[in-house]
Design an enzyme around this catalytic site. Structure first.
Site, PDB file in Angstrom:
ATOM      1  N   MET A  99       0.838  -1.195   0.000  1.00 25.72           N
ATOM      2  CA  MET A  99       0.000   0.000   0.000  1.00 25.72           C
ATOM      3  C   MET A  99       0.872   1.243   0.000  1.00 25.72           C
ATOM      4  O   MET A  99       1.719   1.410   0.877  1.00 25.72           O
ATOM      5  CB  MET A  99      -0.894   0.010   1.237  1.00 25.72           C
ATOM      6  CG  MET A  99      -1.964  -1.046   1.237  1.00 25.72           C
ATOM      7  SD  MET A  99      -2.754  -1.162   2.862  1.00 25.72           S
ATOM      8  CE  MET A  99      -1.505  -2.127   3.734  1.00 25.72           C
ATOM      9  N   ILE A 157       1.957  -5.393   8.121  1.00 25.39           N
ATOM     10  CA  ILE A 157       3.354  -5.009   8.305  1.00 25.39           C
ATOM     11  C   ILE A 157       3.496  -3.503   8.183  1.00 25.39           C
ATOM     12  O   ILE A 157       3.094  -2.911   7.174  1.00 25.39           O
ATOM     13  CB  ILE A 157       4.258  -5.697   7.263  1.00 25.39           C
ATOM     14  CG1 ILE A 157       4.108  -7.217   7.366  1.00 25.39           C
ATOM     15  CG2 ILE A 157       5.715  -5.290   7.461  1.00 25.39           C
ATOM     16  CD1 ILE A 157       4.723  -7.954   6.203  1.00 25.39           C
ATOM     17  N   GLY A 187       1.390   4.073   5.406  1.00 24.22           N
ATOM     18  CA  GLY A 187       2.276   3.253   4.569  1.00 24.22           C
ATOM     19  C   GLY A 187       2.531   1.868   5.104  1.00 24.22           C
ATOM     20  O   GLY A 187       2.866   1.716   6.261  1.00 24.22           O
ATOM     21  N   SER A 188       2.378   0.831   4.268  1.00 20.60           N
ATOM     22  CA  SER A 188       2.462  -0.510   4.823  1.00 20.60           C
ATOM     23  C   SER A 188       2.326  -1.607   3.770  1.00 20.60           C
ATOM     24  O   SER A 188       2.242  -1.344   2.578  1.00 20.60           O
ATOM     25  CB  SER A 188       1.358  -0.691   5.863  1.00 20.60           C
ATOM     26  OG  SER A 188       0.129  -0.226   5.344  1.00 20.60           O
ATOM     27  N   ARG A 189       2.231  -2.854   4.260  1.00 17.73           N
ATOM     28  CA  ARG A 189       2.074  -4.030   3.413  1.00 17.73           C
ATOM     29  C   ARG A 189       1.292  -5.093   4.178  1.00 17.73           C
ATOM     30  O   ARG A 189       1.357  -5.152   5.401  1.00 17.73           O
ATOM     31  CB  ARG A 189       3.464  -4.565   3.050  1.00 17.73           C
ATOM     32  CG  ARG A 189       3.465  -5.655   2.004  1.00 17.73           C
ATOM     33  CD  ARG A 189       4.890  -6.075   1.690  1.00 17.73           C
ATOM     34  NE  ARG A 189       5.224  -7.329   2.347  1.00 17.73           N
ATOM     35  CZ  ARG A 189       6.473  -7.727   2.590  1.00 17.73           C
ATOM     36  NH1 ARG A 189       7.487  -6.953   2.273  1.00 17.73           N
ATOM     37  NH2 ARG A 189       6.699  -8.886   3.152  1.00 17.73           N
TER      38      ARG A 189
END
Length: 218
Positions: A99, A157, A187-189
């Site tokens: 993302m 994450i 911000g991430s995954r």
């Protein structure tokens, strides 16, 4: 009408107050018109960025216990067989969705079922696409079990900008596919771990829509 996630209410309110204060007061301290106007415009743009980050569009999933839907909006960056070391401790099929700051950051349940495992891990803030982010960054691990797909694991994450992961999953809860599972701020995954042999409906580079788009299934 734009909807905002509850995790953003406090930040939005504080940002709104600060921006209004800047717009109304900057001319008292700076006499140069172009500078004051630039500061005011920057403040408004910053407010817009915060608002778009916490937006929470309504998504209605078509419930199907034989499918896995995207838990988040973003870009598919990993599809591979890997060793999952925390819960399964064996080979699994990993699908990772990255993302960017402009994506919707609401996490939604990828399938319906019962929460079997839910754990928070403090950690680093490496960029979300870093190979070690899955094991070294701040993260949460959640396992859902249903009668059709068996157990799947998803991992929120944190990225380089994220400083807080919100996870609503509690062991023993019965959850519904597509509903709100949490939020990752700035911000991430998300990694999803599936049984080997699961049919994948996406490919690397695809942009997916969380809560509605099928990414895998039987």
């Amino acid at each position: 009408m734009i909807r905002f996630h509850k995790e953003g209410y406090k930040i939005i309110a504080i940002t709104f107050i600060i921006v209004i204060a800047i717009i109304l007061s900057v001319e008292r301290f700076i006499d140069i018109i172009w500078i004051t106007k630039s500061i005011q415009v920057f403040a408004i743009v910053f407010l817009i960025i915060v608002l778009q980050f916490f937006r929470n569009p309504k998504r209605v999933a078509v419930l199907d216990e034989n499918t896995i839907i995207a838990p988040v909006d973003g870009k598919v960056v990993v599809i591979e067989e890997v060793e999952e070391p925390e819960y399964f401790k064996d080979k699994r099929l990993q699908i990772s969705i990255f993302m960017s700051p402009i994506n919707v950051h609401v996490t939604r349940y990828a399938m319906s079922g019962v929460i079997k495992y839910s754990k928070y891990h403090p950690g680093k803030y490496l960029v979300a696409w870093h190979p070690k982010a899955s094991t070294e960054n701040e993260r949460t691990t959640v396992v859902i079990d249903n009668n059709s797909m068996g157990e799947i694991l998803y991992r929120q994450i944190a990225g380089a900008l994220a400083k807080r992961i919100v996870n609503y999953a509690k062991v023993g809860d019965t959850v519904v596919q597509g509903t709100d599972a949490g939020f990752i701020k700035f911000g991430s995954r998300v990694d999803v771990y599936l049984p080997l042999g699961t049919k994948v409906n996406v490919k690397l580079g695809d942009k997916v829509k969380g809560g509605v788009q099928i990414i895998a299934g039987k």
